[in-house]
Design a protein around this motif. Structure first.
Motif, mmCIF file in Angstrom:
data_model
loop_
_atom_site.group_PDB
_atom_site.id
_atom_site.type_symbol
_atom_site.label_atom_id
_atom_site.label_comp_id
_atom_site.label_asym_id
_atom_site.label_seq_id
_atom_site.Cartn_x
_atom_site.Cartn_y
_atom_site.Cartn_z
ATOM 1 N N LYS A 1 35.651 40.902 40.934
ATOM 2 C CA LYS A 1 36.187 42.261 40.950
ATOM 3 C C LYS A 1 36.254 42.754 42.398
ATOM 4 O O LYS A 1 35.274 42.619 43.142
ATOM 5 C CB LYS A 1 35.271 43.171 40.131
ATOM 6 C CG LYS A 1 35.760 44.585 39.961
ATOM 7 C CD LYS A 1 34.795 45.370 39.079
ATOM 8 C CE LYS A 1 35.244 46.819 38.976
ATOM 9 N NZ LYS A 1 34.287 47.629 38.179
ATOM 10 N N ARG B 1 29.672 41.446 42.044
ATOM 11 C CA ARG B 1 31.073 41.616 41.632
ATOM 12 C C ARG B 1 31.616 40.394 40.882
ATOM 13 O O ARG B 1 32.773 40.390 40.471
ATOM 14 C CB ARG B 1 31.930 41.884 42.877
ATOM 15 C CG ARG B 1 31.625 43.220 43.561
ATOM 16 C CD ARG B 1 32.472 43.421 44.814
ATOM 17 N NE ARG B 1 32.112 42.502 45.883
ATOM 18 C CZ ARG B 1 32.744 41.380 46.148
ATOM 19 N NH1 ARG B 1 33.806 41.017 45.433
ATOM 20 N NH2 ARG B 1 32.359 40.605 47.142
ATOM 21 N N SER C 1 41.407 42.111 42.135
ATOM 22 C CA SER C 1 40.512 41.411 41.213
ATOM 23 C C SER C 1 41.203 40.133 40.774
ATOM 24 O O SER C 1 42.436 40.090 40.667
ATOM 25 C CB SER C 1 40.170 42.291 40.018
ATOM 26 O OG SER C 1 39.383 43.393 40.436
#
Lengths: 116, 112
Positions: free
Chosen positions: B78, B61, B18
């Motif tokens: 992420k 994400r 991430s």
């Protein structure tokens, strides 16, 4: 539903020649913006136009550069008497009329100008 | 004069990591902040437009936050994937969306 169309994608000119870059905005869009990306730099604002009007040209070099967005046809960015320093990628973007405008710009894939 | 700064300039992460980047801007006369994603040889594409202090936006994400009082925005990814490799641009706009002033971008490379 075509996006923003720019042509030519690549243009080679010798010093002193003229370069004309064309941009057709997305269907229904009435605002056009031109940005320039010099090597190793970010996108720099040049000019913002609406049909037949230049709204903001604060990023345009004072000489040799001009832009138009006529009532009919594409927007044109014109560079007269090109010099090597004009070599860059020129990006056009468009956005819808004010009442639909969320601020998002829709970009073309750019026109890469090389001055020999 | 609007001055938009982005950091880091480039970032190389492994798949699954991430990551986050920062966009800094003058907090006075703020109107709207934009994030764009720019893949090589393609055109920049809008990710988010944010106008309110405390705004949080999410798309899959990718998410972004905005702090207009202190003049910064964060973009988070992420579980990075190789297809996230691109340059992420932050841009500030003035009243009326008359023009966007871009930062120089953060170039992200995600290795498999």
């Amino acid at each position: 539903n075509a996006g923003v169309m720019q042509n030519p994608r690549h243009l080679v000119r010798r010093r002193g020649q003229e370069a004309r870059l064309r941009c057709s905005p997305m269907k229904g869009h009435s605002h056009v913006y031109w940005y320039r990306q010099l090597p190793e730099e970010g996108l720099k604002f040049m000019v913002y136009l609406q049909k037949e009007n230049i709204i903001d040209e604060s990023g345009m070099p004072k000489e040799r550069f001009s832009a138009e967005f006529p009532k009919e046809g594409p927007s044109i960015l014109r560079i007269q008497q090109v010099v090597r320093g004009d070599s860059a990628a020129y990006f056009c973007a468009s956005s819808p009329p004010n009442r639909f405008n969320t601020g998002e710009l829709f970009f073309g894939e750019g026109s890469r100008l090389t001055v020999l | 004069i609007l001055n938009v700064e982005q950091s880091p300039q480039s970032l190389h992460v492994q798949e699954g990591d991430s990551t986050n980047f920062t966009c800094s801007f003058p907090s006075s006369n703020f109107y709207a902040l934009h994030w764009y994603r720019w893949e090589t040889a393609k055109s920049p594409e809008a990710l988010f437009v944010m106008t309110l202090n405390g705004d949080e936006k999410k798309k899959g994400r990718i998410s972004a936050t905005l702090n207009t009082k202190e003049g910064y925005s964060y973009l988070y990814i992420k579980g990075s994937q190789p297809e996230d490799s691109a340059t992420y641009l932050c841009a500030l706009t003035n009243t009326g969306f008359q023009k966007l002033v871009f930062g120089t971008g953060t170039r992200l490379l995600v290795s498999p």
